[in-house]
Design an enzyme around this catalytic site. Sequence first.
Site, PDB file in Angstrom:
ATOM      1  N   GLY A 127       0.834  -1.192   0.000  1.00  0.00           N
ATOM      2  CA  GLY A 127       0.000   0.000   0.000  1.00  0.00           C
ATOM      3  C   GLY A 127       0.870   1.244   0.000  1.00  0.00           C
ATOM      4  O   GLY A 127       2.083   1.169   0.274  1.00  0.00           O
ATOM      5  N   GLN A 170       2.554   9.956   2.017  1.00  0.00           N
ATOM      6  CA  GLN A 170       3.921   9.418   2.109  1.00  0.00           C
ATOM      7  C   GLN A 170       4.832   9.924   0.992  1.00  0.00           C
ATOM      8  O   GLN A 170       6.052   9.817   1.108  1.00  0.00           O
ATOM      9  CB  GLN A 170       3.892   7.882   2.099  1.00  0.00           C
ATOM     10  CG  GLN A 170       3.245   7.279   3.326  1.00  0.00           C
ATOM     11  CD  GLN A 170       3.132   5.780   3.220  1.00  0.00           C
ATOM     12  OE1 GLN A 170       2.190   5.263   2.630  1.00  0.00           O
ATOM     13  NE2 GLN A 170       4.088   5.066   3.767  1.00  0.00           N
ATOM     14  N   CYS A 224       5.835  -0.393   7.514  1.00  0.00           N
ATOM     15  CA  CYS A 224       5.499   0.874   6.856  1.00  0.00           C
ATOM     16  C   CYS A 224       6.688   1.309   6.012  1.00  0.00           C
ATOM     17  O   CYS A 224       7.827   1.298   6.489  1.00  0.00           O
ATOM     18  CB  CYS A 224       5.174   1.939   7.910  1.00  0.00           C
ATOM     19  SG  CYS A 224       4.690   3.523   7.196  1.00  0.00           S
ATOM     20  N   LEU A 225       6.396   1.712   4.778  1.00  0.00           N
ATOM     21  CA  LEU A 225       7.478   2.147   3.892  1.00  0.00           C
ATOM     22  C   LEU A 225       8.123   3.438   4.403  1.00  0.00           C
ATOM     23  O   LEU A 225       9.247   3.750   4.019  1.00  0.00           O
ATOM     24  CB  LEU A 225       6.949   2.334   2.465  1.00  0.00           C
ATOM     25  CG  LEU A 225       6.400   1.053   1.822  1.00  0.00           C
ATOM     26  CD1 LEU A 225       5.801   1.351   0.449  1.00  0.00           C
ATOM     27  CD2 LEU A 225       7.492  -0.011   1.708  1.00  0.00           C
ATOM     28  N   HIS A 231      -4.518   1.169   7.715  1.00  0.00           N
ATOM     29  CA  HIS A 231      -3.168   1.730   7.802  1.00  0.00           C
ATOM     30  C   HIS A 231      -3.039   2.939   6.854  1.00  0.00           C
ATOM     31  O   HIS A 231      -2.517   3.993   7.246  1.00  0.00           O
ATOM     32  CB  HIS A 231      -2.165   0.624   7.430  1.00  0.00           C
ATOM     33  CG  HIS A 231      -0.737   1.018   7.430  1.00  0.00           C
ATOM     34  ND1 HIS A 231       0.174   0.533   8.344  1.00  0.00           N
ATOM     35  CD2 HIS A 231      -0.013   1.838   6.615  1.00  0.00           C
ATOM     36  CE1 HIS A 231       1.370   1.031   8.099  1.00  0.00           C
ATOM     37  NE2 HIS A 231       1.287   1.834   7.040  1.00  0.00           N
ATOM     38  N   GLU A 232      -3.547   2.790   5.620  1.00  0.00           N
ATOM     39  CA  GLU A 232      -3.403   3.885   4.639  1.00  0.00           C
ATOM     40  C   GLU A 232      -4.302   5.072   4.992  1.00  0.00           C
ATOM     41  O   GLU A 232      -3.907   6.227   4.816  1.00  0.00           O
ATOM     42  CB  GLU A 232      -3.715   3.382   3.221  1.00  0.00           C
ATOM     43  CG  GLU A 232      -2.866   2.218   2.733  1.00  0.00           C
ATOM     44  CD  GLU A 232      -1.370   2.403   2.910  1.00  0.00           C
ATOM     45  OE1 GLU A 232      -0.896   3.546   2.930  1.00  0.00           O
ATOM     46  OE2 GLU A 232      -0.664   1.385   3.050  1.00  0.00           O
ATOM     47  N   HIS A 235      -2.593   7.193   7.416  1.00  0.00           N
ATOM     48  CA  HIS A 235      -1.627   8.119   6.790  1.00  0.00           C
ATOM     49  C   HIS A 235      -2.337   9.393   6.308  1.00  0.00           C
ATOM     50  O   HIS A 235      -1.828  10.506   6.488  1.00  0.00           O
ATOM     51  CB  HIS A 235      -0.937   7.463   5.592  1.00  0.00           C
ATOM     52  CG  HIS A 235       0.233   6.590   5.941  1.00  0.00           C
ATOM     53  ND1 HIS A 235       1.321   7.039   6.650  1.00  0.00           N
ATOM     54  CD2 HIS A 235       0.500   5.291   5.649  1.00  0.00           C
ATOM     55  CE1 HIS A 235       2.209   6.052   6.782  1.00  0.00           C
ATOM     56  NE2 HIS A 235       1.728   4.977   6.200  1.00  0.00           N
TER      57      HIS A 235
HETATM   58  O1  K1U Z   1       1.675   2.349   3.886  1.00  0.00           O
HETATM   59  C1  K1U Z   1       2.746   1.783   3.862  1.00  0.00           C
HETATM   60  O2  K1U Z   1       3.705   2.244   4.446  1.00  0.00           O
HETATM   61  C2  K1U Z   1       2.884   0.461   3.138  1.00  0.00           C
HETATM   62  C3  K1U Z   1       2.863  -0.735   4.064  1.00  0.00           C
HETATM   63  C4  K1U Z   1       1.428  -1.212   4.189  1.00  0.00           C
HETATM   64  C5  K1U Z   1       1.111  -2.212   5.268  1.00  0.00           C
HETATM   65  C6  K1U Z   1       1.900  -3.301   5.548  1.00  0.00           C
HETATM   66  C7  K1U Z   1       1.551  -4.209   6.523  1.00  0.00           C
HETATM   67  C8  K1U Z   1       0.387  -4.045   7.221  1.00  0.00           C
HETATM   68  C9  K1U Z   1      -0.396  -2.947   6.957  1.00  0.00           C
HETATM   69  C10 K1U Z   1      -0.047  -2.046   5.975  1.00  0.00           C
HETATM   70  C11 K1U Z   1       3.769  -1.808   3.467  1.00  0.00           C
HETATM   71  O3  K1U Z   1       3.536  -2.263   2.395  1.00  0.00           O
HETATM   72  S1  K1U Z   1       5.145  -2.339   4.378  1.00  0.00           S
HETATM   73  C12 K1U Z   1       5.849  -3.617   3.355  1.00  0.00           C
HETATM   74  C13 K1U Z   1       5.084  -4.895   3.378  1.00  0.00           C
HETATM   75  O4  K1U Z   1       4.311  -5.129   4.270  1.00  0.00           O
HETATM   76  C14 K1U Z   1       5.237  -5.887   2.290  1.00  0.00           C
HETATM   77  C15 K1U Z   1       6.128  -5.715   1.280  1.00  0.00           C
HETATM   78  C16 K1U Z   1       6.246  -6.652   0.280  1.00  0.00           C
HETATM   79  C17 K1U Z   1       5.481  -7.790   0.287  1.00  0.00           C
HETATM   80  C18 K1U Z   1       4.598  -7.994   1.305  1.00  0.00           C
HETATM   81  C19 K1U Z   1       4.470  -7.041   2.311  1.00  0.00           C
HETATM   82 ZN    ZN Z   2       2.682   3.184   6.210  1.00  0.00          ZN
END
Ligand code: K1U
Ligand code: ZN
Length: 167
Positions: free
Chosen positions: A46, A51, A91-92, A133-134, A137
């Site tokens: 996401g 972000q 979270c990225l 989560h989004e 943000h």
């Molecule tokens: O919003 C963001 O920072 C993105 C975040 C979203 C998220 C992850 C986990 C739970 C809730 C919301 C991410 O994508 S972190 C990276 C991640 O979880 C992932 C990356 C590659 C493959 C699978 C998962």
């Molecule tokens: Zn995030």
Amino acid sequence: MALLPILRFPDPRLKKIAAPVQKVDDSLRRLAADMAETMYEAPGIGLAATQVDVHKQVVVIDVSEERNALLVLVNPRIESADGAKEGEEGCLSVPGIYDKVERAERVVVTYLDLEGQPQRLEAEGLLAVCIQHELDHLNGKVFVERLSQLKQTRIRNKLAKQARVTA
Ligand code: K1U
Ligand code: ZN
């Protein structure tokens, strides 16, 4: 299309509240395409416009294994939520930090699609978590701010140390 730089916690711009989109037009579709490219490249499941320092109510999500089920939500609203479940989040904007957060198990979200058409989605599991989560943000909240003060202090110290090492 373009890759967009992702803000890192605790950048104060992550606290800004996103404004509703007034018109779904080509420039908004370009933003969504750039956000999707940035999310896939990261990689993530996401990304919220906040972000990438764009303070409009736009999120992109793809929780599919095949990475071929892109969802773009414009002006998303959670109409209802039920149940509660704790799950691990990342979270990225907070690279390398994962922790458990309690979220609703199921949500019903309404939004506009990229044609400006109203849509309604019933979500559960990882999709429901990612939507919450989004939307956090877009409201200026990063998931670590849902953790205890002690954990937040540890995370801030760890990120400050990482920043010193990479500087
Ligand atoms: O919003 C963001 O920072 C993105 C975040 C979203 C998220 C992850 C986990 C739970 C809730 C919301 C991410 O994508 S972190 C990276 C991640 O979880 C992932 C990356 C590659 C493959 C699978 C998962
Ligand atoms: Zn995030």
